[in-house]
Design a protein around this motif. Structure first.
Motif, mmCIF file in Angstrom:
data_model
loop_
_atom_site.group_PDB
_atom_site.id
_atom_site.type_symbol
_atom_site.label_atom_id
_atom_site.label_comp_id
_atom_site.label_asym_id
_atom_site.label_seq_id
_atom_site.Cartn_x
_atom_site.Cartn_y
_atom_site.Cartn_z
ATOM 1 N N LYS A 1 0.829 -1.213 0.000
ATOM 2 C CA LYS A 1 0.000 0.000 0.000
ATOM 3 C C LYS A 1 0.860 1.259 0.000
ATOM 4 O O LYS A 1 0.427 2.306 -0.483
ATOM 5 C CB LYS A 1 -0.934 0.002 1.202
ATOM 6 C CG LYS A 1 -1.977 -1.104 1.220
ATOM 7 C CD LYS A 1 -2.892 -0.963 2.425
ATOM 8 C CE LYS A 1 -3.952 -2.064 2.443
ATOM 9 N NZ LYS A 1 -3.362 -3.388 2.717
ATOM 10 N N SER A 2 2.070 1.196 0.553
ATOM 11 C CA SER A 2 2.961 2.353 0.567
ATOM 12 C C SER A 2 3.426 2.676 -0.841
ATOM 13 O O SER A 2 3.652 1.783 -1.661
ATOM 14 C CB SER A 2 4.186 2.083 1.448
ATOM 15 O OG SER A 2 3.817 1.939 2.802
ATOM 16 N N LYS A 3 3.576 3.976 -1.107
ATOM 17 C CA LYS A 3 4.163 4.407 -2.364
ATOM 18 C C LYS A 3 5.637 4.681 -2.153
ATOM 19 O O LYS A 3 6.018 5.340 -1.182
ATOM 20 C CB LYS A 3 3.478 5.662 -2.890
ATOM 21 C CG LYS A 3 2.132 5.408 -3.554
ATOM 22 C CD LYS A 3 1.626 6.677 -4.228
ATOM 23 C CE LYS A 3 0.335 6.406 -4.990
ATOM 24 N NZ LYS A 3 -0.155 7.629 -5.682
ATOM 25 N N VAL A 4 6.468 4.186 -3.057
ATOM 26 C CA VAL A 4 7.910 4.406 -3.005
ATOM 27 C C VAL A 4 8.360 4.967 -4.339
ATOM 28 O O VAL A 4 8.117 4.347 -5.391
ATOM 29 C CB VAL A 4 8.672 3.103 -2.692
ATOM 30 C CG1 VAL A 4 10.172 3.310 -2.879
ATOM 31 C CG2 VAL A 4 8.367 2.631 -1.287
ATOM 32 N N ILE A 5 9.005 6.127 -4.307
ATOM 33 C CA ILE A 5 9.481 6.767 -5.530
ATOM 34 C C ILE A 5 10.919 7.227 -5.328
ATOM 35 O O ILE A 5 11.251 7.823 -4.294
ATOM 36 C CB ILE A 5 8.590 7.961 -5.914
ATOM 37 C CG1 ILE A 5 7.200 7.460 -6.302
ATOM 38 C CG2 ILE A 5 9.202 8.762 -7.067
ATOM 39 C CD1 ILE A 5 6.216 8.552 -6.633
ATOM 40 N N GLY A 6 11.780 6.950 -6.297
ATOM 41 C CA GLY A 6 13.156 7.419 -6.294
ATOM 42 C C GLY A 6 13.361 8.417 -7.414
ATOM 43 O O GLY A 6 12.754 8.285 -8.482
ATOM 44 N N LEU A 7 14.212 9.420 -7.182
ATOM 45 C CA LEU A 7 14.475 10.411 -8.230
ATOM 46 C C LEU A 7 15.860 11.013 -8.065
ATOM 47 O O LEU A 7 16.348 11.209 -6.953
ATOM 48 C CB LEU A 7 13.406 11.502 -8.224
ATOM 49 C CG LEU A 7 13.232 12.343 -6.963
ATOM 50 C CD1 LEU A 7 14.047 13.620 -7.039
ATOM 51 C CD2 LEU A 7 11.768 12.682 -6.747
ATOM 52 N N SER A 8 16.498 11.286 -9.188
ATOM 53 C CA SER A 8 17.844 11.843 -9.200
ATOM 54 C C SER A 8 18.209 12.170 -10.642
ATOM 55 O O SER A 8 17.580 11.660 -11.579
ATOM 56 C CB SER A 8 18.841 10.828 -8.627
ATOM 57 O OG SER A 8 20.172 11.289 -8.732
ATOM 58 N N LEU A 9 19.213 12.998 -10.836
ATOM 59 C CA LEU A 9 19.747 13.157 -12.186
ATOM 60 C C LEU A 9 20.438 11.873 -12.623
ATOM 61 O O LEU A 9 20.374 11.479 -13.792
ATOM 62 C CB LEU A 9 20.739 14.319 -12.243
ATOM 63 C CG LEU A 9 20.207 15.732 -11.998
ATOM 64 C CD1 LEU A 9 21.304 16.755 -12.264
ATOM 65 C CD2 LEU A 9 18.985 16.034 -12.851
ATOM 66 N N LYS A 10 21.136 11.200 -11.706
ATOM 67 C CA LYS A 10 21.814 9.946 -12.022
ATOM 68 C C LYS A 10 20.853 8.774 -11.894
ATOM 69 O O LYS A 10 20.096 8.682 -10.926
ATOM 70 C CB LYS A 10 22.992 9.712 -11.070
ATOM 71 C CG LYS A 10 24.173 10.652 -11.247
ATOM 72 C CD LYS A 10 25.298 10.259 -10.294
ATOM 73 C CE LYS A 10 26.507 11.172 -10.454
ATOM 74 N NZ LYS A 10 27.612 10.792 -9.550
ATOM 75 N N ASP A 11 20.935 7.844 -12.842
ATOM 76 C CA ASP A 11 20.080 6.662 -12.764
ATOM 77 C C ASP A 11 20.354 5.864 -11.495
ATOM 78 O O ASP A 11 19.440 5.457 -10.782
ATOM 79 C CB ASP A 11 20.234 5.788 -14.016
ATOM 80 C CG ASP A 11 21.682 5.563 -14.425
ATOM 81 O OD1 ASP A 11 22.504 5.218 -13.563
ATOM 82 O OD2 ASP A 11 22.006 5.741 -15.614
#
Length: 552
Positions: free
Chosen positions: A156-166
C-alpha cells in the motif's frame, strides 16, 4: 461537608492524568510518519556543513542541523567509496560484500566485459528514444528499506526514487518501487524504464513539457554572492581546476549558453541541476499524494550535481562553494513546501551523502602535504612483464579497475600456475609502486576476517564472484589517476576520512534536537528507519539502529 469535597478531589485527581494524557495525545507526533524522505547529496564532505555555515540561510542546512539530530562522526565502513555502492549501502543497511554493488561498474567474468551497476538490457527506456533507460536494480542482490516498507504494508505504501543519475534513483528506490526517475541528457527530460511502467505518468510528461533544463541552460553561471565574499575557497582560476569543454579558463562567469552544445548534459555540472531535482521532487509529492494515505510513503531523492562540480573543479573551488550555497536555498524551498504540505511532525527526513571527496594532490603539494596519483597503465604494464618472467609468457591480467586486479583464471589453469601463488605475487609486486600502501589477495580475504581497520574495509567491499583477485589500498592523500600523471578537480574511492566522513542529519517526526560524536556507519540508516517504523529491516542488514542516541 467534607465528604463531597473529598469526592470531588478524588474525581479530579483521578481524571487529571486522563486529561493530561488526552492533551498529550492531541499534540504528540503520529504513531508513524506519513512520509519518509531520504536526501542524499552526491560527494558531500562532512566539513562542508561547517565550512560554508556562515553563508547558509537559516532555512536549509542550518534548519536541519538546528532543529534535527546530527551524527557528527558518520562514516562509510568499506571501500571503494563510489556513488553506486554508496546509495545501495544507505538503503540496504549493509556493505557491498552483501548487497553486491561493489562499484559503479566491475568486470563480469561470465560475459568478459564491464557491467554497469544499474545496467539491465532486458528493459527499455520510457520517456526517450535513447538507451539511457535500460536500467533497473537487478544487480543489487539484497532488499532495501524501501522494499521492506512495501512488504510491511502489503504494497500500500508508495515508493518513488528520483535523481539526475540513474543509479542515484534506482538503487535507493529498490526492487519493489512504484517508480524511479532520472535525467536523460539527450532530451532534457526525466525518464524511467519498462522495469517500472509502460509510459510516463501525465504529471511527469507535464513536468518535462515545462522544459526547465532548457531554461536553466540559457543562463550563464554567475556567483550567488559577490565573488570576493567566497573567502572559504581558493581564488578563481587555479591550476588544479578543470574547464568545461570549449572554455579557456575555469573562471566565473561561465558562459553556459555558449558551452552547452547540442545536448542537455551540461546541466548535470551546474547548481541548476539541483534546482531541477528539487522541483521534480515537489511535483512528485503533490502528484502522487505522497504522505496523504493511510500508510507511510517513501521518497528517495539524490542531488547529483555536487559530484559533477566537485570532480571538475575540486573541493577548494569557488564553484563548489557556490553550488552548496545554492543547494542550501533549494533545500530551504523544499523543506518549506514539505512543512506547508504535510507538516514537520508528519515527515521523517534524513540527509547524508554517498561518499565525500579528496583534496586535489596538486593543491596539497602546494602546501608541502604528501599526495599524488597512481598510474594504473604503468602498473599493469610492469606487472604483466614481471608475471611473464616469473611464470612464463601469457596474458595473466584481464583488468585493472576500482583499485583491483582481475586475473585470468583460465590462463593460469592452462599454464598450470597456482592461482593463489599468482595472486600473492601480484600483491607483493604492486607494493613497490608509489602511493600503494597495502594489498590484499582474494584468497586471504576468503580465509581471514578483520574486525577493524583497513582490512575490515576491504573485506566489507569484497564479493568473491564480482571483485578482483588483488585489492590495493592507496596511501592517504593519493588516489587513482586513471592513467594520467595528474588530474584536475578531485576524485574519491579510498578508505580515508576525506572519502568516508559524511554528514548524517535526522529531522522531523519524533526527532529531538541534538548531536552525537559516537562513531556511526552509513549502514545504520536503514535499520534505524526500520526500528522507527516497526518493520523488518532489509534482509542483508549488518548495521544497527541509532534510536538510542536520539532519546529525548
Amino acid at each position: 461537608m467534607k465528604a463531597p469535597w473529598l469526592l470531588i478531589m478524588v474525581l479530579l485527581l483521578g481524571a487529571g492524568p486522563g486529561i493530561a494524557q488526552k492533551r498529550k495525545s492531541k499534540n504528540a507526533a503520529p504513531e508513524k510518519p506519513k512520509l519518509v524522505i531520504g536526501i542524499v547529496v552526491d560527494q558531500m564532505r562532512y566539513d562542508y556543513l561547517y565550512r560554508f555555515w556562515g553563508k547558509f540561510t537559516n532555512d536549509g542546512f542550518k534548519r536541519l542541523v538546528n532543529q534535527g539530530f546530527s551524527f557528527q562522526n558518520n562514516h562509510y565502513n568499506y571501500v571503494p567509496t563510489y556513488t553506486g555502492p554508496g546509495h545501495a549501502s544507505i538503503y540496504t543497511g549493509t556493505t557491498p560484500a552483501v548487497h553486491g554493488i561493489i562499484g559503479n561498474d566491475w568486470y563480469n567474468r561470465t560475459t568478459g566485459r564491464n557491467i554497469y551497476c544499474a545496467e539491465d538490457l532486458s528493459v527499455k527506456t520510457v520517456g526517450s528514444t535513447s538507451k539511457a533507460g535500460e536500467m533497473s536494480p537487478v544487480n543489487m542482490i539484497s532488499s532495501t528499506i524501501t522494499d521492506e516498507l512495501k512488504l510491511a504494508t502489503n504494497h500500500k505504501s508508495k515508493v518513488i526514487g528520483l535523481s539526475l543519475k540513474d543509479r542515484g534513483s534506482i538503487l535507493p528506490a529498490g526492487h519493489a518501487a512504484n517508480a524511479a526517475y532520472w535525467f536523460d541528457g539527450s532530451n532534457g527530460s526525466m525518464i524511467t524504464s519498462t522495469f517500472y511502467m509502460a509510459q510516463l505518468p501525465a504529471w511527469v510528461q507535464a513536468f518535462n513539457n515545462r522544459k526547465l533544463a532548457d531554461q536553466y541552460l540559457s543562463q550563464p553561471w554567475t556567483t550567488l554572492l559577490p565573488i570576493e565574499q567566497y573567502t572559504e575557497s581558493d581564488t578563481d582560476d587555479q591550476p588544479y581546476e578543470g574547464t568545461f569543454a570549449g572554455e579557456k579558463k575555469p573562471v566565473f562567469p561561465h558562459d553556459i549558453p555558449g558551452l552547452r552544445g547540442k545536448t542537455f548534459d551540461l546541466l548535470r555540472s551546474l547548481p541548476a541541476g539541483n534546482t531541477l531535482t528539487k522541483e521534480f521532487a515537489i511535483e512528485a509529492i503533490k502528484a502522487e499524494n505522497l504522505g496523504k494515505g493511510t500508510v507511510t510513503d517513501f521518497l528517495a531523492m539524490s542531488f547529483s550535481s555536487p559530484d559533477y562540480v566537485g570532480h571538475q573543479f575540486g573541493p577548494n573551488s569557488i564553484e563548489v562553494e557556490d553550488t552548496y550555497l545554492r543547494l542550501d536555498r533549494d533545500l530551504a524551498d523544499f523543506l518549506k513546501f514539505v512543512d506547508n504540505h504535510l507538516g514537520k511532525e508528519n515527515v521523517l527526513v534524513f540527509l547524508t551523502a554517498d561518499h565525500a571527496g579528496a583534496n586535489n594532490p596538486t593543491y596539497l603539494k602546494n602546501y608541502r602535504i604528501p599526495a599524488g596519483t597512481t598510474n594504473g597503465a604503468i602498473m599493469r604494464d610492469s606487472l604483466a612483464k614481471h608475471l611473464n618472467q616469473k611464470f612464463g609468457k601469457a596474458d595473466y591480467i584481464i583488468k585493472f579497475m576500482n583499485q583491483q586486479i582481475y586475473l585470468n583464471h583460465e590462463v593460469a589453469e592452462s599454464k598450470k600456475v597456482n592461482l593463489v601463488e599468482l595472486q600473492e605475487e601480484c600483491a607483493r609486486f604492486v607494493q613497490r609502486f608509489p602511493g600503494i600502501m597495502r594489498s590484499f589477495t582474494a584468497d586471504a580475504l576468503m580465509r581471514s576476517h578483520w574486525a577493524t581497520g583497513i582490512g575490515m574495509m576491504i573485506e566489507n567491499g569484497y564479493m568473491p564472484y564480482r571483485s578482483g583477485d588483488v585489492m590495493m589500498v592507496l596511501q592517504p592523500g593519493w588516489y587513482d589517476g586513471y592513467g594520467r600523471a595528474e588530474i584536475k578537480g578531485t576524485s574519491h574511492g579510498t578508505a580515508w576520512g576525506y572519502d568516508t566522513h559524511i554528514p548524517l542529519v535526522w529531522y522531523g517526526w519524533r526527532v529531538p534536537q541534538g548531536e552525537s560524536y559516537v562513531r556511526t556507519n552509513i549502514i545504520d540508516i536503514a535499520p534505524s528507519i526500520a526500528a522507527w517504523l516497526k518493520i523488518q529491516e532489509p534482509n542483508g542488514t549488518t548495521g544497527k539502529p541509532l534510536l538510542e542516541y536520539m532519546q529525548k
